[in-house]
Write a protein that holds these residues in place. Sequence first.
Motif, short mmCIF file in Angstrom:
data_model
loop_
_atom_site.label_atom_id
_atom_site.label_comp_id
_atom_site.label_asym_id
_atom_site.label_seq_id
_atom_site.Cartn_x
_atom_site.Cartn_y
_atom_site.Cartn_z
N TYR A 1 1.80 -2.31 -6.37
CA TYR A 1 1.46 -1.22 -5.45
C TYR A 1 -0.04 -0.95 -5.54
O TYR A 1 -0.68 -1.21 -6.56
N SER B 1 -2.73 2.15 -4.55
CA SER B 1 -2.76 3.55 -4.11
C SER B 1 -4.15 4.12 -4.35
O SER B 1 -4.94 3.59 -5.14
N ASP C 1 0.85 -1.20 0.00
CA ASP C 1 0.00 0.00 0.00
C ASP C 1 0.88 1.24 0.00
O ASP C 1 1.80 1.35 0.82
N VAL C 2 0.61 2.15 -0.92
CA VAL C 2 1.38 3.40 -0.97
C VAL C 2 0.40 4.57 -1.06
O VAL C 2 -0.68 4.45 -1.64
N LEU D 1 7.03 8.37 -3.10
CA LEU D 1 7.05 7.26 -2.14
C LEU D 1 7.82 7.64 -0.89
O LEU D 1 8.82 8.37 -0.96
N SER D 2 7.35 7.14 0.23
CA SER D 2 8.13 7.30 1.46
C SER D 2 9.28 6.29 1.41
O SER D 2 9.27 5.34 0.61
N PRO E 1 2.19 6.91 -5.59
CA PRO E 1 3.35 6.29 -6.27
C PRO E 1 4.35 7.33 -6.78
O PRO E 1 5.50 6.99 -7.04
N GLU F 1 7.87 2.83 1.97
CA GLU F 1 7.18 2.28 0.80
C GLU F 1 8.18 1.82 -0.26
O GLU F 1 8.03 0.74 -0.86
#
Length: 317
Positions: A79, A81, A52-53, A59-60, A56, A63
């Motif tokens: 991913y 989102s 889970d992001v 991104l952290s 995209p 992530e």
Amino acid sequence: MIDLQLPSEAPARVAPPDLRGVFELGDDGAYRRWREVKLRQQPTDVDALVVDVADPRRLSQAELAALRDRIARCNMAVYRSPVTAADRRLPLRLGAQLGLQRLDANWLADEDGISPIAVDAGRGDAGEGGGAYIPYTSRAINWHTDGYYHPAQRRIHAMILHCVRAAASGGDNLLMDHELAYIALRDAEPRWVAALMNDDAMCIPARQGEGGVARAAQAGPVFSVDAGSGALHMRYTARTRSIEWKDDAPTREAAAFVRRLLDGDTDGDTAGRFALKLQPGMGLVGHNVLHARSAFVDDPGQPRLLYRARYLDRVRG
Ligand SMILES: [Fe+2]
């Protein structure tokens, strides 16, 4: 349809493996060590691929690490989102964060190198011998890796498939890590691996256009080793028309084995095929794994739309 849930416990992070000697048939020790680790780290269901992001495009670190972890294990990640707007730059921005820079812009892609995968009569009817380019139709697409008709200097090493709109029904993707196909083949018969590493194992005949040859014939191996990274590349299509396999017993047997493996009647612990339907905001990112698509039916008001980006780079980190 598969219920996509993240596993409650994140698996331990996986470092990229040391690939020296792994894909040389003379070095069985390196292969055995790599194989053991690889199989131990395999996710057993598609849920384990999903990260889970929030966005995209931004991104952290967590992530990004989670995506890299999935890609290190099985060459692909999914991913999920909440970003459902049709942003053509999304795949490019996602890719850049994973070190994907060199886009392969094929002639059906748009100027920005992104291919909008949707039913498109203009693109769909431009295919070989008056046939259709199947990605731009609603028909099923057989197992393949991307760019199998490209020359060696244009190998597709990575790809992103981002879903803007899903089909009303169908349009599911089937996925299989090409390294698992290699393991199954090598475990069954190393001579088959040798056959598929020959430079003349699989030939895609020239494509004729209106003014003559539109694309030269393309012979090459199925399996090759990327000189820079030592990683395995697979060039494959399960199509049976407009393809010429080398006419000897090991090649024929190897091709038949891969077909059985993908179609599902080969035993063993490498059955790693995943099925999922990308929903809006979701996407597939990773290396050029084996994939297929089921036929689909569109809602005419909301037709299926995926953005595809293909890269000459591998994922970095
Ligand atoms: Fe593809």
